[in-house]
Design an enzyme around this catalytic site. Structure first.
Site, PDB file in Angstrom:
ATOM      1  N   GLU A  22       0.854  -1.198   0.000  1.00 52.41           N
ATOM      2  CA  GLU A  22       0.000   0.000   0.000  1.00 52.41           C
ATOM      3  C   GLU A  22       0.886   1.244   0.000  1.00 52.41           C
ATOM      4  O   GLU A  22       0.767   2.116   0.859  1.00 52.41           O
ATOM      5  CB  GLU A  22      -0.919   0.020   1.233  1.00 52.41           C
ATOM      6  CG  GLU A  22      -1.785  -1.218   1.375  1.00 52.41           C
ATOM      7  CD  GLU A  22      -2.734  -1.189   2.568  1.00 52.41           C
ATOM      8  OE1 GLU A  22      -2.904  -0.123   3.188  1.00 52.41           O
ATOM      9  OE2 GLU A  22      -3.301  -2.245   2.883  1.00 52.41           O
TER      10      GLU A  22
HETATM   11  O1  G3I Z   1     -18.036   5.494  -0.862  1.00 53.25           O
HETATM   12  C1  G3I Z   1     -18.569   6.185   0.288  1.00 53.25           C
HETATM   13  C2  G3I Z   1     -19.440   7.313  -0.165  1.00 53.25           C
HETATM   14  O2  G3I Z   1     -20.542   6.794  -0.865  1.00 53.25           O
HETATM   15  C3  G3I Z   1     -19.874   8.093   1.080  1.00 53.25           C
HETATM   16  O3  G3I Z   1     -20.595   9.211   0.674  1.00 53.25           O
HETATM   17  C4  G3I Z   1     -18.676   8.551   1.886  1.00 53.25           C
HETATM   18  C5  G3I Z   1     -19.065   9.249   3.181  1.00 53.25           C
HETATM   19  O4  G3I Z   1     -17.960   9.312   4.074  1.00 53.25           O
HETATM   20  O5  G3I Z   1     -17.914   7.425   2.236  1.00 53.25           O
HETATM   21  C6  G3I Z   1     -17.410   6.701   1.122  1.00 53.25           C
HETATM   22  O6  G3I Z   1     -16.714   5.593   1.602  1.00 53.25           O
HETATM   23  C7  G3I Z   1     -15.428   5.857   2.110  1.00 53.25           C
HETATM   24  C8  G3I Z   1     -14.460   4.977   1.323  1.00 53.25           C
HETATM   25  O7  G3I Z   1     -13.173   5.047   1.885  1.00 53.25           O
HETATM   26  C9  G3I Z   1     -14.372   5.373  -0.152  1.00 53.25           C
HETATM   27  O8  G3I Z   1     -13.837   6.653  -0.269  1.00 53.25           O
HETATM   28  C10 G3I Z   1     -15.406   5.454   3.589  1.00 53.25           C
HETATM   29  O9  G3I Z   1     -16.179   6.367   4.332  1.00 53.25           O
HETATM   30  C11 G3I Z   1     -13.988   5.455   4.109  1.00 53.25           C
HETATM   31  O10 G3I Z   1     -13.964   4.922   5.426  1.00 53.25           O
HETATM   32  C12 G3I Z   1     -13.132   4.576   3.221  1.00 53.25           C
HETATM   33  O11 G3I Z   1     -11.815   4.638   3.676  1.00 53.25           O
HETATM   34  C13 G3I Z   1     -10.975   3.585   3.282  1.00 53.25           C
HETATM   35  C14 G3I Z   1     -10.292   3.029   4.536  1.00 53.25           C
HETATM   36  O12 G3I Z   1      -9.326   2.066   4.174  1.00 53.25           O
HETATM   37  C15 G3I Z   1     -11.275   2.338   5.464  1.00 53.25           C
HETATM   38  O13 G3I Z   1     -11.747   1.157   4.902  1.00 53.25           O
HETATM   39  C16 G3I Z   1      -9.943   4.122   2.311  1.00 53.25           C
HETATM   40  O14 G3I Z   1     -10.594   4.451   1.083  1.00 53.25           O
HETATM   41  C17 G3I Z   1      -8.872   3.090   2.054  1.00 53.25           C
HETATM   42  O15 G3I Z   1      -7.817   3.677   1.314  1.00 53.25           O
HETATM   43  C18 G3I Z   1      -8.301   2.585   3.380  1.00 53.25           C
HETATM   44  O16 G3I Z   1      -7.380   1.552   3.090  1.00 53.25           O
HETATM   45  C19 G3I Z   1      -6.714   0.975   4.225  1.00 53.25           C
HETATM   46  C20 G3I Z   1      -6.409  -0.448   3.870  1.00 53.25           C
HETATM   47  O17 G3I Z   1      -7.594  -1.128   3.552  1.00 53.25           O
HETATM   48  C21 G3I Z   1      -5.686  -1.150   5.014  1.00 53.25           C
HETATM   49  N1  G3I Z   1      -4.498  -0.428   5.377  1.00 53.25           N
HETATM   50  C22 G3I Z   1      -4.686   0.947   5.711  1.00 53.25           C
HETATM   51  C23 G3I Z   1      -5.398   1.681   4.567  1.00 53.25           C
HETATM   52  C24 G3I Z   1      -5.585   3.080   4.957  1.00 53.25           C
HETATM   53  O18 G3I Z   1      -6.406   3.147   6.118  1.00 53.25           O
END
Ligand code: G3I
Length: 374
Positions: A260
């Site tokens: 990542e």
């Molecule tokens: O898609 C929804 C959208 O419809 C909504 O309006 C919005 C409101 O907050 O949320 C959107 O979803 C978000 C999603 O990312 C897409 O952007 C989630 O809230 C948000 O929690 C999510 O965050 C992801 C995070 O993991 C939590 O799962 C990040 O994109 C992603 O890059 C991150 O990746 C992680 C790896 O899986 C594990 N290692 C760490 C890394 C960073 O935390």
């Protein structure tokens, strides 16, 4: 072939195409390791014109940034949302890319129902293990033979080397890691299976992961690789810590991957632990967001130097480093613009907001010289 050409009196000269310097990451590092990227939902759904073509050209591996996490792919008991993951796997197959499944067992992004039994009580060990097996059977089984490797367990150990308190560990017991790997292996015996975590260069976590993996190996648990997430910054980690960690994991006889990768250029908020714990957050302030109008040349240079140093060490270890995956495609739409402070303008990738290569791209490509010549 050589003999046939010689019989015709033809010399084996490199063709003009072969003599050209590769201009994509996947071609440049072809003899070293896979170079991957993570795709969010709207990229996979092809909602950004040209993006998927660009990805297919540049990268040889792909991970779903979110679409295969439990909360997304299995939001309700017995209900699986496979449209986006299916598209990702088809896209990868059409472009000869390896798919990485992310992630099966994680303390985060897992719905509450998974951990609950009758009447909202914590699920028993048997119930939770059964759900874990069912989830892994279904998800890994669906993509059997089409997913190259799975992040089986994600982020189970804290920076100080202690176990992360999680519902998986509390309700199943310490063998939840071993069980997850065994279930995944049963569901797809040929898939590579990884332990994946952030801050893997922190000596306390590093030593604990090494100890855990040795224990798994002694028990015959089918683990094939270690994923160092690689959420880095300029000058962070030190090359001493980076190489010590790579070599510690490599000495276990497993494949080692950067899973990542990003190099933030923004200041880390004081009083916040450095890492990728998604529950970390700080308020935005002007001094935390200095490059809203673009990346100054000297900062772009410093970032390029950090990327070059990382790739130099990875190329030097191509015997056991099997993949380097960037956590995103470009600076646009990158998770770092919202972590650990929402709404900033970060510039963590090799490509800028217009998909143009940055100095960091050239610096990384220059390190590919160490890949040729076997
Ligand atoms: O898609 C929804 C959208 O419809 C909504 O309006 C919005 C409101 O907050 O949320 C959107 O979803 C978000 C999603 O990312 C897409 O952007 C989630 O809230 C948000 O929690 C999510 O965050 C992801 C995070 O993991 C939590 O799962 C990040 O994109 C992603 O890059 C991150 O990746 C992680 C790896 O899986 C594990 N290692 C760490 C890394 C960073 O935390």
């Amino acid at each position: 072939m050589k003999t046939a050409l010689a019989a015709l009196g033809l010399a084996l000269l490199p063709s003009p195409a072969a003599a050209q310097t590769p201009d994509t990451l996947r071609d440049a590092f072809d003899q070293c390791f896979l170079v991957g990227t993570a795709l969010n939902r709207w990229f996979i759904a092809d909602e950004v014109p040209g993006l998927l073509d660009f990805v297919g050209d540049q990268f040889s591996a792909v991970t779903a940034e979110n679409a295969m996490k439990w909360g997304r792919i299995h939001p309700e008991e017995g209900q699986y949302a496979v449209a986006i993951p299916d598209r990702l796997v088809s896209f990868a197959q059409a472009n000869d890319m390896a798919v990485v499944g992310h992630t099966l067992v994680w303390h985060s992004q897992t719905p509450d129902w998974v951990f609950e039994g009758e009447g909202g009580q914590p699920a028993s060990r048997e119930l939770l293990l059964g759900r874990m097996k069912d989830h892994i059977d279904t998800v890994v089984g669906r993509y059997r033979g089409r997913v190259h490797g799975w992040d089986v367990v994600n982020e189970a150990i804290l920076d100080d080397g202690s176990w992360r308190p999680s519902k998986w560990r509390e309700q199943i017991g310490p063998d939840f890691v071993e069980q997850a790997f065994r279930f995944a292996h049963e569901a797809d015996p040929k898939a590579e299976l990884y332990y994946n975590d952030y801050n893997m260069t922190a000596p306390g976590k590093r030593d604990a992961v090494v100890a855990m993996v040795k224990d798994l190996q002694a028990k015959g648990v089918p683990i094939s690789g270690i994923g160092m997430q690689g959420h880095f910054g300029i000058g962070r980690p030190s090359m001493e810590d980076f190489t010590a960690a790579l070599d510690a994991y490599g000495s276990l006889g497993l494949k080692v991957m950067i899973t990542e990768l990003d190099v933030t250029v923004l200041p880390w908020p004081e009083n916040l632990a450095v890492g990728a714990d998604i529950s970390s957050a700080a308020e935005n302030r002007e001094e935390l967001d200095p490059y809203t109008d673009g990346l100054p040349e000297e900062v772009a240079r410093a970032q390029a130097d950090q990327y070059a140093a990382l790739f130099r060490e990875l190329v030097a270890r191509k015997d056991f480093v099997s993949r380097v995956t960037f956590w995103g495609v470009s600076d646009a739409d990158n998770w770092k613009n919202n972590f650990p402070v929402r709404g900033r303008t970060d510039h963590p990738m090799l490509f800028d907001r217009d998909l143009q290569p940055k100095p960091a791209f050239d610096a990384v490509m220059a390190e590919a010289k160490g890949c040729s010549g076997g």
